[in-house]
Design a protein around this motif. Structure first.
Motif, short mmCIF file in Angstrom:
data_model
loop_
_atom_site.label_atom_id
_atom_site.label_comp_id
_atom_site.label_asym_id
_atom_site.label_seq_id
_atom_site.Cartn_x
_atom_site.Cartn_y
_atom_site.Cartn_z
N MET A 9 0.83 -1.21 0.00
CA MET A 9 0.00 0.00 0.00
C MET A 9 0.86 1.26 0.00
N THR A 10 2.00 1.20 0.68
CA THR A 10 2.91 2.35 0.69
C THR A 10 3.37 2.70 -0.71
N ASN A 11 3.68 1.66 -1.51
CA ASN A 11 4.12 1.89 -2.88
C ASN A 11 3.04 2.57 -3.72
N ILE A 12 1.79 2.22 -3.45
CA ILE A 12 0.68 2.84 -4.18
C ILE A 12 0.59 4.31 -3.84
N TYR A 13 0.73 4.64 -2.55
CA TYR A 13 0.71 6.04 -2.14
C TYR A 13 1.87 6.81 -2.77
N ILE A 14 3.05 6.21 -2.80
CA ILE A 14 4.21 6.87 -3.42
C ILE A 14 3.95 7.11 -4.90
N THR A 15 3.38 6.13 -5.57
CA THR A 15 3.06 6.26 -7.00
C THR A 15 2.06 7.38 -7.24
N VAL A 16 1.00 7.39 -6.44
CA VAL A 16 -0.06 8.39 -6.62
C VAL A 16 0.45 9.80 -6.32
N ILE A 17 1.22 9.93 -5.25
CA ILE A 17 1.73 11.25 -4.88
C ILE A 17 2.74 11.76 -5.91
N THR A 18 3.61 10.88 -6.37
CA THR A 18 4.60 11.28 -7.38
C THR A 18 3.93 11.66 -8.69
N ALA A 19 3.01 10.81 -9.15
CA ALA A 19 2.31 11.09 -10.40
C ALA A 19 1.46 12.35 -10.26
N GLN A 36 -8.92 8.47 1.16
CA GLN A 36 -7.63 8.96 1.65
C GLN A 36 -6.59 8.98 0.53
N LEU A 37 -6.63 7.97 -0.34
CA LEU A 37 -5.73 7.95 -1.50
C LEU A 37 -6.08 9.09 -2.45
N VAL A 38 -7.36 9.34 -2.63
CA VAL A 38 -7.80 10.45 -3.47
C VAL A 38 -7.31 11.79 -2.92
N MET A 39 -7.40 11.97 -1.62
CA MET A 39 -6.95 13.22 -1.02
C MET A 39 -5.45 13.42 -1.20
N ALA A 40 -4.70 12.31 -1.12
CA ALA A 40 -3.26 12.39 -1.35
C ALA A 40 -2.97 12.83 -2.78
N ALA A 41 -3.71 12.28 -3.73
CA ALA A 41 -3.54 12.65 -5.14
C ALA A 41 -3.91 14.11 -5.37
N ALA A 42 -5.03 14.53 -4.79
CA ALA A 42 -5.49 15.92 -4.96
C ALA A 42 -4.48 16.90 -4.39
N ALA A 43 -3.99 16.60 -3.19
CA ALA A 43 -3.01 17.49 -2.55
C ALA A 43 -1.72 17.55 -3.35
N ALA A 44 -1.28 16.39 -3.85
CA ALA A 44 -0.03 16.36 -4.63
C ALA A 44 -0.16 17.16 -5.91
N ALA A 45 -1.30 17.03 -6.61
CA ALA A 45 -1.51 17.78 -7.85
C ALA A 45 -1.56 19.28 -7.58
N MET A 46 -2.25 19.66 -6.52
CA MET A 46 -2.33 21.08 -6.19
C MET A 46 -0.97 21.65 -5.83
N LEU A 47 -0.19 20.92 -5.04
CA LEU A 47 1.14 21.38 -4.67
C LEU A 47 2.08 21.41 -5.88
N GLY A 48 1.89 20.46 -6.81
CA GLY A 48 2.67 20.49 -8.03
C GLY A 48 2.40 21.75 -8.83
N HIS A 49 1.13 22.14 -8.89
CA HIS A 49 0.78 23.38 -9.59
C HIS A 49 1.34 24.61 -8.89
N MET A 50 1.28 24.61 -7.58
CA MET A 50 1.78 25.76 -6.82
C MET A 50 3.30 25.86 -6.84
N PHE A 51 3.96 24.70 -6.82
CA PHE A 51 5.42 24.67 -6.73
C PHE A 51 6.01 23.74 -7.80
N PRO A 52 5.89 24.11 -9.08
CA PRO A 52 6.38 23.24 -10.15
C PRO A 52 7.90 23.22 -10.22
N VAL A 53 8.46 22.04 -10.24
CA VAL A 53 9.91 21.90 -10.26
C VAL A 53 10.50 22.52 -11.52
N TRP A 54 9.72 22.52 -12.62
CA TRP A 54 10.23 23.01 -13.90
C TRP A 54 10.40 24.54 -13.90
#
Length: 220
Positions: free
Chosen positions: A1-11, A94-112
């Motif tokens: 399950m941890t790997n799934i969270y890592i995948t979802v957050i990274t993606a 909870q997995l959905v919330m992790a994905a939503a937060a990660a996408a929002m933070l990616g938009h706010m703080f894009p590495v590119w």
């Protein structure tokens, strides 16, 4: 399950970090949107730069990347049987919330773009549309009404973000393990508008449809 969270957050982060506003303006107009208006890469500043069509496209694409991040989370939750009956449950949400937060933070703080992105409103809306569509419609109505009355996009964004957890609580009854995540995501959007809040209180915030000096950093 941890790997799934890592995948979802990274993606989710990498999807959110796609700077559509920057890319569209650069490709179609040869300009750097960060040097125009507020310097924000979001739809409002793109539209204010004189490219209303690109602004609409930015809005839709920013929402789409949030929706795609959550769709991936829902797919993986179903594939790996997060819920015994295949429906939405606390574990999948909870997995959905992790994905939503990660996408929002990616938009706010894009590495590119050296971690200087937008405010996350459209991306958060896209992320929530698959799981809270009725609540989101109410928030969109609030947003439109506030913009029409005041022409302050920032005020509309702040009020919509503040109202969304209330709408979710009243209509969806998500439970104590999900509602705090929704509240945190919306709260972070409000915090990202801290400069706008100061200008609103001072009466110096720009209204949508008016010209503005270069790079005062005040867009929604």
């Amino acid at each position: 399950m941890t790997n799934i969270y890592i995948t979802v957050i990274t993606a989710g982060y990498l999807l959110g970090a796609i700077p559509f506003g920057y890319l569209l303006v650069r490709f179609f107009r040869g300009d750097d949107i960060r040097l125009s208006g507020s310097g924000n890469i979001g739809a409002t500043n793109v539209a204010r730069s004189g490219a209303k069509g690109l602004g609409a496209a930015t809005l839709l694409l920013d929402a789409f990347k949030g929706m795609l991040a959550v769709a991936l989370a829902l797919f993986l939750a179903l594939k790996y049987h997060f819920c015994p009956h295949g429906n939405l449950c606390i574990s999948s949400m909870q997995l959905v919330m992790a994905a939503a937060a990660a996408a929002m933070l990616g938009h706010m703080f894009p590495v590119w773009l050296r971690f200087r992105g937008g405010k996350g409103v459209a991306t958060a809306m896209g992320a929530f549309i698959l799981v809270y569509p009725k609540e989101l419609l109410i928030i969109v109505a609030i947003f439109i009404i506030v913009v029409v009355i005041t022409r302050y996009v920032s005020l509309a964004s702040i009020l919509a973000a503040a109202a969304f957890p209330v709408a979710v609580w009243l209509l969806a009854h998500p439970g104590w393990r999900v509602l705090p995540a929704v509240t945190a995501i919306c709260g972070f959007i409000v915090v990202k508008h801290h400069q706008n809040i100061r200008r609103l209180l001072a009466g110096t915030e720009s209204r949508f449809g008016t010209s503005k000096p270069a790079n005062p950093k005040e867009d929604a």
